[in-house]
Design a protein around this motif. Structure first.
Motif, PDB file in Angstrom:
ATOM      1  N   THR A 164     -17.328 103.355  37.483  1.00 49.32           N
ATOM      2  CA  THR A 164     -16.954 104.768  37.485  1.00 49.32           C
ATOM      3  C   THR A 164     -17.823 105.631  36.579  1.00 49.32           C
ATOM      4  N   LEU A 176      -9.981 105.143  39.798  1.00 48.01           N
ATOM      5  CA  LEU A 176      -9.117 104.307  38.967  1.00 48.01           C
ATOM      6  C   LEU A 176      -7.745 104.128  39.616  1.00 48.01           C
ATOM      7  N   VAL A 199     -11.197 104.623  30.622  1.00 51.34           N
ATOM      8  CA  VAL A 199     -11.028 103.721  31.758  1.00 51.34           C
ATOM      9  C   VAL A 199     -10.059 102.599  31.390  1.00 51.34           C
ATOM     10  N   ILE A 203      -6.170 102.041  33.235  1.00 50.55           N
ATOM     11  CA  ILE A 203      -5.755 101.029  34.208  1.00 50.55           C
ATOM     12  C   ILE A 203      -5.584  99.612  33.662  1.00 50.55           C
TER      13      ILE A 203
END
Length: 321
Positions: A164, A176, A199, A203
């Motif tokens: 990403t 995500l 990030v 998640i």
């Protein structure tokens, strides 16, 4: 699911991984974090045999990767999906043909190939782009195609190498969310290499922190962030404060908020105790159904008892620094 034992690797005489011990359980979304050159991408590529290693063992679903011959390794890789920062799509092939490509490479004899391609396109919410070329797609759409391509072989593991980092924040968040959906609905174990703490917070349920080829910390992502080890300073922006003023205490508060519990604890402290305090540092982040983080305040010694009583009343974890 993935077990790494005492893994070491050198490259051109430089030690890039040293004595790595790591376990990733089935169903985890596991983050590997560290600055550039920490060894995280090399470690990721060891998990599917793209990188060899000098010593140690990598075991995936009971398979010792370093014991596989070329044919066996090729078959093993068919069950491990991988996506990269660069989408690596075939520019002269349509979305449909790009997703089909792994099946051709592995000479897979999957039944109902057309149906399967349409299923993964529906999963990544890109069915309307089935016949277009990559140049007609946005960056986020290209990454969705890359994810669909990685899923076409029904992998049990999905490896994401800075997947990403090339996307703008809004598109990044949508990717995500897609990865969480894949993990939740398909039960696929996901390993994410990233240098972005957002990030991991967004998640990952677990994480490992690498520095100089060594694993410095591993475990629950929430626990590591709450404990604020010094090795995360570069990522989180927390400075090492030194209190030069006598008769003051610094208290670090570890906050876990669910359903409004401990909502705005600083306001509660100020209102209920009447104590004036200085906020030295703070960082709170959202983790699925809860908010967690740490706050550091400075107070005078004479006010400590009142602050302690209020924190204990509201069951806030805290410690002196």
């Amino acid at each position: 699911m993935i077990e790494i034992r005492n893994l070491s690797k050198t490259f051109d005489g430089k030690q890039v991984l040293q004595g790595i011990d790591l376990t990733i359980d089935k169903g985890d979304i596991y983050g590997l974090v560290g600055v550039s050159g920490a060894g995280k991408s090399t470690l990721l590529r060891c998990m599917n045999g793209l990188e060899s290693f000098d010593s140690g063992d990598v075991i995936v679903d009971g398979v010792h990767i370093n014991r596989l011959n070329k044919k066996e390794l090729r078959y093993f890789r068919s069950g491990v999906g991988m996506i990269f920062q660069q989408f690596s799509l075939l520019e002269r092939k349509t979305v449909y043909e790009n997703i089909l490509f792994p099946l051709k490479c592995f000479k897979s004899k999957m039944n109902n190939v057309d149906q399967r391609i349409r299923e993964v396109l529906e999963l990544v919410e890109l069915t309307e782009k089935i016949d277009v070329l990559p140049r007609q797609l946005s960056g986020g759409q290209k990454q969705r195609v890359a994810i669909a391509r990685a899923l076409i072989m029904n992998p049990t593991i999905l490896l994401c190498d800075e997947a990403t980092s090339a996307l703008d924040p809004n598109i990044k968040q949508s990717i995500l969310e897609l990865l969480k959906k894949i993990n939740r609905e398909l039960g696929i174990t996901i390993v994410v290499v990233t240098h972005e703490m957002s990030v991991v917070k967004g998640i990952c349920n677990k994480m490992g922190v690498l520095s100089g080829g060594k694993l410095k910390a591993a475990g629950s992502a929430q626990d590591i962030f709450l404990n604020m080890p010094d090795l995360l300073d570069d990522f989180m922006g927390e400075e090492n404060y030194r209190d030069d003023t006598s008769h003051h205490q610094k208290i670090k508060l570890e906050i876990i908020q669910r359903n409004g519990e401990n909502d705005d604890i600083l306001s509660r402290l100020a209102i209920e105790t009447g104590v004036k305090f200085e906020l030295v540092w703070g960082g709170l982040s959202k983790y699925s159904d809860s908010i967690a983080g740490a706050l550091m305040i400075r107070i005078h010694d004479t006010e400590l008892a009142r602050i302690e009583a209020c924190l204990d009343k509201h069951r806030v974890e805290w410690r002196k620094v």
